[in-house]
Design a protein around this motif. Structure first.
Motif, PDB file in Angstrom:
ATOM      1  N   TYR A 211      44.194  40.031  40.089  1.00  0.00           N
ATOM      2  CA  TYR A 211      42.918  40.915  39.930  1.00  0.00           C
ATOM      3  C   TYR A 211      42.970  41.281  38.328  1.00  0.00           C
ATOM      4  O   TYR A 211      43.792  41.336  37.899  1.00  0.00           O
ATOM      5  N   VAL A 294      39.006  36.466  46.680  1.00  0.00           N
ATOM      6  CA  VAL A 294      39.681  37.369  46.009  1.00  0.00           C
ATOM      7  C   VAL A 294      38.753  38.663  45.606  1.00  0.00           C
ATOM      8  O   VAL A 294      39.353  39.865  45.286  1.00  0.00           O
ATOM      9  N   ALA A 295      37.316  38.380  45.114  1.00  0.00           N
ATOM     10  CA  ALA A 295      36.612  39.446  44.928  1.00  0.00           C
ATOM     11  C   ALA A 295      36.583  40.503  45.780  1.00  0.00           C
ATOM     12  O   ALA A 295      36.769  41.887  45.655  1.00  0.00           O
ATOM     13  N   ALA A 298      39.659  42.253  46.000  1.00  0.00           N
ATOM     14  CA  ALA A 298      39.814  43.139  44.648  1.00  0.00           C
ATOM     15  C   ALA A 298      39.079  44.900  44.971  1.00  0.00           C
ATOM     16  O   ALA A 298      39.612  45.748  44.547  1.00  0.00           O
ATOM     17  N   ARG A 301      41.340  46.437  47.374  1.00  0.00           N
ATOM     18  CA  ARG A 301      42.464  47.386  46.441  1.00  0.00           C
ATOM     19  C   ARG A 301      42.243  48.357  45.817  1.00  0.00           C
ATOM     20  O   ARG A 301      43.076  49.364  45.770  1.00  0.00           O
ATOM     21  N   ASP A 320      49.105  44.222  41.295  1.00  0.00           N
ATOM     22  CA  ASP A 320      48.364  43.480  40.518  1.00  0.00           C
ATOM     23  C   ASP A 320      47.811  41.929  41.288  1.00  0.00           C
ATOM     24  O   ASP A 320      47.149  41.403  40.628  1.00  0.00           O
TER      25      ASP A 320
END
Length: 398
Positions: A211, A294-295, A298, A301, A320
């Motif tokens: 990220y 992944v987005a 993120a 997170r 991270d």
């Protein structure tokens, strides 16, 4: 006469599975349990990968393949290493196995003799020490500090090396901490390994799950000598949401790859032929679905970190990579939940599940009894509700 072999008797039971089983029992009884224990993406495998599997069946790709994997797949893996890691390999250096865990077992079986020492940074993925033990090795645990973001230093690594050291297990991005070693940090550890002439398993299964501006760096890319000492492990389980397809792979020096291929040919033969065919499509197709996954990770997170920052007496080291965060709960030890005293990660997890119907993984399973692991591989709605329940539980302790 012992009924079981010593190598099996030495294995520790999985706390991850124990907590998961308890959570499933509560769910079966009608309880609204929220689980932060998942070690897999909560997304479906992309359509183009699924379509490749159907295509494989229709074309009759349902027979044995070479034990190391199809040539087409091994070429695709070589292309992946060149594209993503600037590493040149030949297909003969690639072994495709039944998941990255299988790859790690094969490496340890091929490299370790009885009594060989293996350095494992803690917190660690709970399987590492168990695989080392069952292959006759001796785990040497090196505790990473929270002050360094759960990353060990070159000085710590050097201090742990003895004449018996054969192997160092390096995992970046890391499970369970989400720590990602920078290129500079990776090169510094590689220099120690080069000087001591020890092998490295570089477990890069979470490579694409990073990220911000963070970028992982392959240990094998540090130098020609390091490449000859490193066996890189990767797979499609996390990056492509293909955990059940069971495809992992490794890249190794030719002599080690040949030995592993020989062993695998007797132990399991080839990985699933249909899954191999689909993995070629996964590795070579555009990665728009990976980027979207992944987005979404993120966003979760950031939401998890922000919510935890409002909780009293607990905190987390910002991860991270991967999709985990280690919640430091040792500030609660000594407090009571009813008549029970919270005295470690197991009792915290048990009481949290009993009280709030939230499942987390005790950090003791990862060599970090002051923490519990939270996965953000669940929906944003469930994650935020679960964090609210954790907050309320923490505030209720006396």
């Amino acid at each position: 006469m012992n009924r079981l072999a010593k190598r099996v008797s030495s294995l520790s039971p999985s706390l991850t599975l124990a907590i998961s089983a308890k959570a499933k029992t509560l769910k079966a009884e009608g309880e609204n349990v929220i689980s932060f224990g998942a070690g897999e993406p909560d997304f479906n495998t992309a359509d183009h990968i699924n379509e490749a599997a159907v295509e494989a069946i229709e074309k009759g790709y349902t027979k044995y393949t070479p034990s190391a994997g199809t040539l087409e797949l091994r070429r695709a893996v070589c292309e992946k290493f060149k594209r993503d890691n600037d590493l040149e390999y030949e297909p003969s250096q690639i072994i495709v196995s039944n998941g990255a865990k299988h790859s790690i077992f094969n490496i340890c079986f091929a490299l370790l003799d009885e009594g060989d020492e293996v350095i494992i940074p803690a917190p660690y993925w709970l399987t590492y020490p168990e695989v080392v033990k069952v292959c006759g090795g001796v785990p040497v645990i090196v505790k990473a500090s929270k002050k360094t973001g759960f990353k060990i230093t070159p000085e710590q690594l050097k201090a742990a090396i003895t004449p018996k050291t054969k192997l160092f297990i390096f995992n970046s991005p890391n499970n369970p901490t989400g720590a990602v070693y920078s290129e500079e940090e990776t090169r510094a550890l590689a220099k120690v390994c080069e000087e001591a002439n020890i092998f490295v398993i570089s477990d890069e299964i979470y490579e694409k799950l990073v990220y911000g501006d963070v970028k992982p760096f392959s240990m094998a890319a540090c130098s020609d000598k390091m490449k000859d000492l490193t066996i890189t492990v990767n797979g499609v389980s996390k990056t492509y949401a293909m955990t059940g397809w069971r495809i992992g792979y490794l890249a190794a020096p030719k002599d080690i790859a040949k030995a592993i291929d020989s062993f695998q040919s007797h132990a399991t033969s080839n990985a699933n032929s249909i899954a191999q065919y689909a993995t070629v499509r996964a590795l070579l197709a555009p990665e728009a679905t990976v980027e979207e996954m992944v987005a979404r990770f993120a966003r979760r997170r950031l939401a998890m970190i922000e919510r935890i920052s409002d909780m009293p007496d607990v905190y987390c080291i910002i991860p991270d990579g991967a999709f985990y965060a280690m919640l430091v709960v040792s500030g609660l030890y000594g407090k009571k939940f009813g008549s029970k005293t919270i005295d470690g990660s197991v009792s915290f997890a048990d009481c949290l599940l009993d009280s709030a119907k939230v499942a987390v993984v005790p950090g003791i399973a990862f060599g970090a009894d002051d923490c519990v692991r939270l996965s953000y591989s669940l929906s944003m709605k469930d994650m935020l509700e679960g964090l609210d329940r954790i907050d309320a539980f923490v505030r209720s302790l006396q």
